[in-house]
Design an enzyme around this catalytic site. Structure first.
Site, mmCIF file in Angstrom:
data_model
loop_
_atom_site.group_PDB
_atom_site.id
_atom_site.type_symbol
_atom_site.label_atom_id
_atom_site.label_comp_id
_atom_site.label_asym_id
_atom_site.label_seq_id
_atom_site.Cartn_x
_atom_site.Cartn_y
_atom_site.Cartn_z
ATOM 1 N N LYS A 218 52.611 63.704 70.422
ATOM 2 C CA LYS A 218 52.425 63.936 68.993
ATOM 3 C C LYS A 218 51.698 65.266 68.803
ATOM 4 C CE LYS A 218 54.058 59.913 67.750
ATOM 5 N NZ LYS A 218 55.190 59.767 66.829
ATOM 6 N N ASP A 246 56.435 65.920 68.579
ATOM 7 C CA ASP A 246 56.747 65.189 67.351
ATOM 8 C C ASP A 246 55.663 65.461 66.326
ATOM 9 O OD1 ASP A 246 57.230 63.331 65.374
ATOM 10 O OD2 ASP A 246 57.234 61.584 66.688
ATOM 11 N N GLU A 272 60.438 67.085 66.892
ATOM 12 C CA GLU A 272 60.864 65.926 66.098
ATOM 13 C C GLU A 272 60.115 65.905 64.764
ATOM 14 O OE1 GLU A 272 60.822 62.369 68.382
ATOM 15 O OE2 GLU A 272 60.304 61.077 66.685
ATOM 16 N N GLU A 299 63.926 58.838 62.103
ATOM 17 C CA GLU A 299 63.260 57.548 61.900
ATOM 18 C C GLU A 299 62.965 57.286 60.434
ATOM 19 O OE1 GLU A 299 59.441 58.890 64.099
ATOM 20 O OE2 GLU A 299 58.757 57.339 62.733
ATOM 21 N N ASP A 322 67.267 54.670 63.452
ATOM 22 C CA ASP A 322 66.256 53.624 63.532
ATOM 23 C C ASP A 322 66.934 52.307 63.162
ATOM 24 O OD1 ASP A 322 62.922 53.235 63.046
ATOM 25 O OD2 ASP A 322 64.229 51.819 62.011
ATOM 26 N N HIS A 349 65.045 56.302 67.566
ATOM 27 C CA HIS A 349 63.620 56.048 67.381
ATOM 28 C C HIS A 349 63.334 54.603 67.762
ATOM 29 C CE1 HIS A 349 60.264 54.652 64.620
ATOM 30 N NE2 HIS A 349 59.680 55.570 65.343
#
Lengths: 435, 435
Positions: A218, A246, A272, A299, A322, A349
């Site tokens: 992240k 992400d 992402e 997602e 997702d 995701h």
């Protein structure tokens, strides 16, 4: 014919915010939750489904699912493509409910939960996991499941039929292969934003030892921190392991480009959710500026119409569907077909509550009956909360094993439902007492 | 400092489906409804707001508003731009609620209802209608109300400030002008799809006699019917009255283009909602194919990010913001600024429950302090349900009169709240008994 006699909804929440599992730049303190639905029948198995949320508002999501009961209770248990198509079209065609979106957000996720529960029910009756139940359908049946309204400028029913017919060849062999060998996974477990550098390094090292050739971090909180963490991760995993990042929608176009240029020396595999999932044109601008770094999103992409545009615009290099954000299996089939048409890999995701459990069925089906290849496709893996599921996702040596039990694998254990129901379950009343 | 002590939510529904008022190609049987919120205070006026829905699911919308109570109850009553900015950013920044969108659908409309109620409250305390309360703010204050995240590739805070500063000149004179002369309206009342040709002709004739120079017809059910109705409307109103048409999202790109070419001989002024409100690229393709027929959309556009793209792509010629679909006054100011930047006229969506009452404040503010002109801007007018409001919208000789009462005009009469509350109000229990 057996009937659905009850639609039961539970507000299930896990107090994950205490551990910072799942923390990212936009979501600092998620309590992973499920608005959980059970379709009870007068004979044979139940159907289970869920919408994934991160805490507050899970009661609203549950109310939205409950509002769909009149479309299910008293109806025949769906058994085949025809019934599952009819149910889907009835649900997305309820004009009063549609007004609440249309086809997005709480109302749409509610349809997703119910549609997926119906697929669970039908597959259980057939004695098959959903991916095999789907793979057994004819191309014509699969096409009948899809709503082509708003898609025809990019994908017609005839084109979809052509894709599915082309994939008929070798279907049985691919089903055997994927059942035997599984499907590639990558892991996000090392990379949550709330983790220390030491924990990141330990978990990244562990991921490689466990057989993963891709991890994800992240980013988007602090540029200095991200550069340090990305450098550390790259040092730990070496040059042969892919490291994706992400940003969870934190940036606008300019920030995304500037920030990623600072991370570029460490070879990020994809970026992402660099910005709003609604922003097709921004994704396109970011992809143009950052190539060859891949741009991924999905997602939070609300429906097939936005995915269609992301593909038409050349705005994404990786499509992350997702299992629970859109209107269930039916809409995800549309998305798989669109991705195939535009030749963009689907890397779902997962994580959350039950998303790993559910989405693997879609990737297995994609390989067997739609795209016909794995290529660089990979399913996200986050190793938490699986112990609550009756048919948990299992990843070994970096690969998802094939689900073998009948159904869609969304069912939570009875003791989990009792313990984590909000706000009255013992897990929550104890936390409440502690203050 | 006075405090908000309670957030009260009511599920109010009107049985409009019995008369086919409001019937269109996507929404054959709407029961116009409001998830209605009251912010009660320990001193001074209350704040009233609402989300508009068309029946089923209004309870879900009400639950979503209720879920926001912790952000309001116990807080100081907002009095100025600073407090109204803080409240908006707190609401859209609640990451757990944001997950349910993000910034779209039920959860986002709930924020809109609450934000608008807070504006109602603040304007009442100031003793001003919202449009005057807003027009009194400085450009810096107005800019502080807007979330520029995701907008900066199209509109920066500095550009917004430039637009507002340019409009400072002549502000007082424009406020006087619009208070005296009102703002142009067009009427949709003749054009509901469920009406007979005779009723259409009578109402269209009446509209012209009442001073309207623009009407709108619903289309998209049957091409033959639409050609006949459009021809009839054109004959009745003559060549000098604009006739817009509205397909309520029924079509894909190809159908929209084919259908509108059949209507083109009767000079449609705009085609509204030809396809999915999520489909920026489809609107662009339709606009390119149909020019000079204008393309309009907005009542279902979920947030500022999608409006931004519609403008960037040159996909719309008319922007139809809605007072209650997005996150209230704050997000609508962002949309007004974007429209100004791209020089596209704002012609708000209205009708429904209370939308005429609320949205006129935004158009009056736009004229006074943002765009500085009326040009070919026009506010939709649908003449129903106004009798339930304490400060109803009034249209005379085809123009909206200026709202003069303090607040945002969303307040329903006490007897309406008692009669139409669902499902327990007497209007509904009587219908229930009749079966």
């Amino acid at each position: 014919m057996p009937k659905i006699i009850e639609l039961d909804v539970l507000d299930i929440r896990f107090p994950t915010s205490r551990e910072l599992d799942g923390s990212d730049a936009m979501n600092p303190d998620p309590d992973y939750s499920a608005a959980y639905v059970v379709l009870r029948t007068d004979e044979g198995p139940e159907g289970h489904g869920l919408a994934f949320t991160i805490g507050r508002g899970n009661d609203v999501q549950a109310a939205a699912i409950r509002a769909l009961a009149p479309h299910l209770v008293g109806k025949d248990v769906p058994e085949d493509a025809k019934a599952l198509a009819e149910l889907y079209f009835e649900l997305i065609g309820d004009s009063q409910i549609r007004w609440l979106g249309p086809e997005k957000g709480v109302a749409h996720m509610a349809i997703g939960a119910v549609v997926n529960a119906a697929w669970d029910l039908a597959a259980r009756r057939a004695g098959l996991p959903v991916w095999r139940f789907l793979a057994r359908m004819t191309p014509e049946e699969v096409v009948s499941l899809v709503d082509f309204r708003y898609l025809s400028d990019a994908l017609t029913p005839d084109e979809a039929l052509g894709i599915l017919r082309a994939a008929e060849h070798g279907k049985a062999e691919r089903a055997d292969t994927v059942a035997r060998e599984g499907y590639p996974a990558y892991t996000t477990s090392p990379g949550w934003l709330g983790y220390s550098d030491e924990k990141l390094a330990t978990l990244a090292r562990q991921a490689v030892a466990d057989g993963f050739d891709m991890i994800k971090l992240k980013v988007g909180g602090s540029l200095d921190d991200d550069v340090r963490r990305m450098k550390l991760a790259r040092e730990v995993v070496g040059d042969d392991v892919r490291v994706a990042v992400d940003a969870n929608q934190r940036w606008d176009v300019g920030t995304a480009v500037r920030w990623m240029r600072e991370l570029a020396p460490y070879d990020p595999y994809w970026i992402e959710e660099p910005t709003s999932p609604d922003d097709v044109l921004a994704h396109r601008a970011i992809a143009d500026a950052l190539a060859p770094i891949r741009v991924a999103t999905g997602e939070h992409v609300q429906n097939r119409v936005v995915f269609k545009q992301l593909l038409q615009a050349g705005a994404i290099d990786v499509l992350q569907l997702d299992a629970c954000r859109v209107a269930g299996v039916n809409e995800n089939i549309a998305i798989l077909l669109l991705a195939r048409k535009f030749d963009i890999p689907v890397c779902p995701h997962a994580g959350g509550v039950g998303l790993c459990e559910l989405v693997r069925h879609l990737s297995f089906f994609d390989y067997v009956a739609v795209s016909g290849e794995v290529g660089d496709r990979v399913i996200e893996w986050v190793d938490h909360l699986h112990e609550h599921f009756l048919d948990p996702a299992v990843v070994e040596r970096g690969r998802y094993l094939a689900p073998a039990r009948p159904g869609f694998s969304a069912q939570l254990k009875d003791e989990t439902l009792a313990d984590y129901v909000y706000p009255g379950g013992p897990v929550w009343t104890v936390l409440e007492e502690r203050g």
